[in-house]
Design an enzyme around this catalytic site. Structure first.
Site, PDB file in Angstrom:
ATOM      1  N   ASP A  47     -42.736  -4.020  59.521  1.00 52.27           N
ATOM      2  CA  ASP A  47     -42.785  -3.325  58.412  1.00 52.27           C
ATOM      3  C   ASP A  47     -43.806  -2.346  58.187  1.00 52.27           C
ATOM      4  O   ASP A  47     -44.990  -2.562  58.366  1.00 52.27           O
ATOM      5  CB  ASP A  47     -42.939  -4.478  57.427  1.00 52.27           C
ATOM      6  CG  ASP A  47     -41.946  -4.043  55.841  1.00 52.27           C
ATOM      7  OD1 ASP A  47     -41.429  -4.970  55.295  1.00 52.27           O
ATOM      8  OD2 ASP A  47     -42.191  -2.916  55.437  1.00 52.27           O
ATOM      9  N   ASP A 103     -41.387   1.119  54.411  1.00 51.75           N
ATOM     10  CA  ASP A 103     -41.556   0.732  53.164  1.00 51.75           C
ATOM     11  C   ASP A 103     -41.576   2.113  52.208  1.00 51.75           C
ATOM     12  O   ASP A 103     -42.406   2.941  52.348  1.00 51.75           O
ATOM     13  CB  ASP A 103     -42.643  -0.103  52.738  1.00 51.75           C
ATOM     14  CG  ASP A 103     -42.885  -0.493  51.464  1.00 51.75           C
ATOM     15  OD1 ASP A 103     -42.215  -1.567  51.101  1.00 51.75           O
ATOM     16  OD2 ASP A 103     -43.865  -0.121  50.744  1.00 51.75           O
ATOM     17  N   GLU A 152     -36.442   2.533  53.631  1.00 53.30           N
ATOM     18  CA  GLU A 152     -36.225   1.983  52.403  1.00 53.30           C
ATOM     19  C   GLU A 152     -36.056   3.126  51.401  1.00 53.30           C
ATOM     20  O   GLU A 152     -37.212   3.592  51.026  1.00 53.30           O
ATOM     21  CB  GLU A 152     -37.189   1.098  51.810  1.00 53.30           C
ATOM     22  CG  GLU A 152     -36.923   0.476  50.511  1.00 53.30           C
ATOM     23  CD  GLU A 152     -38.131  -0.376  49.873  1.00 53.30           C
ATOM     24  OE1 GLU A 152     -39.247  -0.126  50.127  1.00 53.30           O
ATOM     25  OE2 GLU A 152     -37.971  -1.185  48.933  1.00 53.30           O
ATOM     26  N   HIS A 174     -36.536  -9.434  50.264  1.00 49.37           N
ATOM     27  CA  HIS A 174     -37.773  -9.744  49.654  1.00 49.37           C
ATOM     28  C   HIS A 174     -37.939  -9.704  48.237  1.00 49.37           C
ATOM     29  O   HIS A 174     -38.815 -10.218  47.471  1.00 49.37           O
ATOM     30  CB  HIS A 174     -39.042 -10.176  50.324  1.00 49.37           C
ATOM     31  CG  HIS A 174     -39.199  -8.836  50.607  1.00 49.37           C
ATOM     32  ND1 HIS A 174     -38.672  -7.675  51.432  1.00 49.37           N
ATOM     33  CD2 HIS A 174     -40.509  -8.034  50.207  1.00 49.37           C
ATOM     34  CE1 HIS A 174     -39.210  -6.501  51.221  1.00 49.37           C
ATOM     35  NE2 HIS A 174     -40.239  -6.608  50.411  1.00 49.37           N
ATOM     36  N   ASP A 175     -37.099  -8.813  47.826  1.00 49.99           N
ATOM     37  CA  ASP A 175     -37.298  -8.125  46.286  1.00 49.99           C
ATOM     38  C   ASP A 175     -36.213  -8.298  45.582  1.00 49.99           C
ATOM     39  O   ASP A 175     -36.373  -8.258  44.336  1.00 49.99           O
ATOM     40  CB  ASP A 175     -37.540  -6.678  46.462  1.00 49.99           C
ATOM     41  CG  ASP A 175     -38.768  -6.227  47.339  1.00 49.99           C
ATOM     42  OD1 ASP A 175     -38.663  -4.834  47.659  1.00 49.99           O
ATOM     43  OD2 ASP A 175     -39.823  -6.653  47.147  1.00 49.99           O
TER      44      ASP A 175
HETATM   45  O1  TEU Z   1     -40.236  -2.023  47.428  1.00 52.00           O
HETATM   46  C1  TEU Z   1     -40.067  -0.898  46.604  1.00 52.00           C
HETATM   47  C2  TEU Z   1     -39.786  -0.947  45.319  1.00 52.00           C
HETATM   48  O2  TEU Z   1     -39.804  -0.147  44.562  1.00 52.00           O
HETATM   49  C3  TEU Z   1     -39.671  -2.460  44.899  1.00 52.00           C
HETATM   50  O3  TEU Z   1     -40.694  -3.077  44.294  1.00 52.00           O
HETATM   51  C4  TEU Z   1     -38.544  -2.435  43.737  1.00 52.00           C
HETATM   52  O4  TEU Z   1     -38.936  -1.569  42.920  1.00 52.00           O
HETATM   53  C5  TEU Z   1     -38.605  -3.620  42.816  1.00 52.00           C
HETATM   54  O5  TEU Z   1     -39.122  -4.731  43.540  1.00 52.00           O
HETATM   55  C6  TEU Z   1     -37.214  -4.145  42.718  1.00 52.00           C
HETATM   56  O6  TEU Z   1     -37.073  -5.434  42.440  1.00 52.00           O
HETATM   57  C7  TEU Z   1     -41.267  -2.150  48.429  1.00 52.00           C
HETATM   58  C8  TEU Z   1     -41.549  -3.416  49.110  1.00 52.00           C
HETATM   59  O7  TEU Z   1     -40.251  -3.956  49.491  1.00 52.00           O
HETATM   60  C9  TEU Z   1     -41.945  -4.426  47.890  1.00 52.00           C
HETATM   61  O8  TEU Z   1     -42.021  -5.669  48.324  1.00 52.00           O
HETATM   62  C10 TEU Z   1     -43.184  -4.059  47.455  1.00 52.00           C
HETATM   63  O9  TEU Z   1     -43.732  -4.557  46.655  1.00 52.00           O
HETATM   64  C11 TEU Z   1     -43.267  -2.273  47.203  1.00 52.00           C
HETATM   65  O10 TEU Z   1     -42.537  -1.485  48.311  1.00 52.00           O
HETATM   66  C12 TEU Z   1     -44.668  -1.775  47.410  1.00 52.00           C
HETATM   67  O11 TEU Z   1     -45.221  -1.732  48.821  1.00 52.00           O
END
Ligand code: TEU
Length: 541
Positions: free
Chosen positions: A98, A199, A241, A315-316
């Site tokens: 990642d 990311d 992403e 994971h989000d």
């Molecule tokens: O996520 C990008 C992001 O914008 C997400 O946080 C999203 O907006 C939100 O969580 C929707 O539920 C990436 C990673 O996947 C996330 O885990 C990180 O917190 C974020 O970037 C910062 O690195």
């Protein structure tokens, strides 16, 4: 498009903190992943996307990196990382790292230096601006609530953070920053990793003074440089992403002629239950017709100028079986429906840990049970803006990221076999029934549905290369599409709901060649077809 290994691949995302603890400290670790490689090999996946394992103070659970070339103490050592790469390779499993380079942790040595003074050599590694009229430079907001600008008393300037204030944004306009990133990426490529998940890579071309964040003017120049200076010399997978991607934007990243990335994660489909222009917490009911149209658009729009990623979970995101399925009465049926619907589409499927056994959301009753900074910050911001605790917790229980981060459910023992210690985050009590051991004992389990789908992809070119066509003259809740390749036609049907529904599609006739189904079904008669709740199947016609 010349065939690439990642076009026939299935990728499994491991959130290391919650996958398997090997030393009883309650936190998952690299040795734990090594212990579970046999399980992943049995599932049949090609590569593991490993959420960040680098040194981090865990303000955002590893997405705030303080040393890109050291392993987080709780997760183990660099020797463990080398062993994981080696042991995975023995099983023909690649490790996708990642890559989090839009920002670092505020504990990264670059930021520590940058913060020391305005004339420090590292000052310009980050985005520092003078106040405007004694206030923040502009109205940019953090994804994690509040202003994206943090005031620094010592220098009287603000620094930019599009995420937490402990995740300062790197200044990609500084070529020294870009060179540092290339050097770090080559460190990991030299270790034999199979690629990178990138990311929020759409943000690295930002122009903060113009409040441009995603898809900035130099973004693709930077990515073409990155390709040339790092992974372009290797046969690896790169997936960006890109929350704002449309098919036209996606082609800019993944058209092979442009020498940028293999593919991107687009998020249009998993944003369909969000009210336009509002936050992720502000919901409206999903319209299945919109889902059919959005996924159909992506299946056909890229052509030879790109490649789809396919996912419901990460994971989000909340667990799909709770979000849009039925995690009680029709738990297994709806979990398998999502699997069959997605895995027979064109593109590279991504399975998020626990999805293959139908893990569900975990509702909480107090904010003290929540770990995730995004949810905690939103809680305090909305409380201050007059929302009730009940309203806010209801939002967190539906869309909060902790739903996806409860420990992997391995068996029905205490802490579900994840740890012998005290788990860093609560284990879902339904692990007594929903766990890997129970799935492996049941030939009709969700696990074996995923295993079969992965096998179908490996053995049938129609799944990888076949054309896609949505069948439109069906009821709203029926998601039906065709895959065609040479002289073959597969029909995929899903009843996206718990109401029974009947179809009359005589053109498709009758078939006894059922490829996969989530109910007992040995034949399909399209002249008169009654679909059970969440029934899904694929059939040759
Ligand atoms: O996520 C990008 C992001 O914008 C997400 O946080 C999203 O907006 C939100 O969580 C929707 O539920 C990436 C990673 O996947 C996330 O885990 C990180 O917190 C974020 O970037 C910062 O690195």
């Amino acid at each position: 498009m010349k065939m690439k290994w990642w076009q026939t691949a299935v990728i499994y995302q491991v959130y290391p903190r919650s996958f398997q603890d090997s030393d009883g400290d309650g936190v998952g670790d690299l040795k734990g992943i090594i212990e579970r490689l046999g399980y992943l090999e049995q599932l049949g996946i090609t590569a593991i996307w490993l959420s960040p394992v680098y040194q981090s103070p865990n303000d955002d659970n590893g997405y705030d990196i303080s040393d890109y070339q050291a392993i987080m103490t709780e997760f183990g050592t660099m020797d463990d990382m080398d062993e994981l790469i080696k042991q995975a390779k023995v099983r023909n499993i690649k490790i996708i790292m990642d890559l989090v380079v839009n920002h670092t942790s505020d504990e990264h040595k670059w930021f520590i230096e940058s913060s020391k003074s305005k004339d420090n050599p590292y000052r310009d590694y980050y985005v520092w601006r003078d106040p405007v009229n004694g206030e923040a430079p502009n109205s940019l907001r953090s994804t994690f609530s509040g202003s994206a600008w943090q005031y620094d008393e010592a220098s009287g300037q603000y620094f930019l953070h599009l995420f937490s204030k402990r995740q300062p944004d790197l200044n990609w306009e500084n070529e020294k920053v870009r060179q540092e990133v290339w050097d770090m990426m080559n460190f990991w490529l030299d270790k034999g990793v199979g690629g990178f998940r990138m990311d929020v890579i759409d943000l690295v071309g930002k122009i903060p003074d113009e409040e441009i964040t995603g898809n900035g003017p130099k973004l693709h120049e930077y990515l073409q440089d990155m390709h040339r200076e790092t992974f372009g010399k290797h046969d690896v997978l790169t997936v960006g992403e890109t929350w704002g991607a449309t098919p036209e934007i996606a082609k800019l990243y993944s058209d092979p002629k442009r020498n940028e990335l293999s593919m991107v994660f687009q998020f249009e489909h998993v944003s369909l239950d969000q009210i336009e222009g509002r936050e992720k917490w502000d919901l409206k009911p999903l319209q299945v017709s919109e889902l059919k149209n959005i996924l159909g658009k992506w299946q056909t729009a890229l052509g030879n100028e790109g490649w789809n990623s396919l996912f419901w979970n990460n994971h989000d995101l909340p667990r799909i079986v709770s979000r849009w399925g039925n995690d009680s009465t029709y738990h297994a049926e709806s979990a398998k429906m999502f699997a069959i619907l997605l895995h027979l589409m064109k593109g590279t499927p991504y399975i998020y840990q626990g999805e293959e056994i139908g893990m569900t959301n975990y509702p909480v009753s107090d904010i003290s049970e929540i770990n995730d900074i995004e949810s905690v910050n939103m809680y305090h911001e909305r409380l201050a803006n007059g929302y009730t605790k009940e309203e806010i917790l209801a939002s967190i229980n539906v869309k909060g990221r902790d739903n996806a981060r409860t420990p992997m459910q391995w068996d029905d023992t205490e802490n579900s076999g994840f740890t012998t210690g005290i788990p860093w985050l609560h284990v879902n009590p339904n692990s007594r029934e929903i766990n890997v051991a129970a799935n492996l004992e049941n030939p009709n389990s969700i696990f074996f549905c995923y295993q079969k789908l992965i096998k179908l992809r490996k053995e049938n070119p129609i799944v990888v290369w076949g054309d896609y066509e949505l069948v439109t003259d069906v009821p709203e809740q029926v998601f039906m599409y065709l895959r065609r390749y040479e002289d073959q036609t597969w029909v995929v049907v899903a009843n996206f709901g718990e109401e029974k529904v009947s179809l009359e599609l005589p053109d498709f006739g009758q078939s006894d060649d059922v490829i996969i189904s989530n109910y007992e079904r040995s034949s399909v008669n399209f002249n008169q077809l009654a679909l059970n709740p969440y029934e899904a199947f694929a059939v040759k016609v």
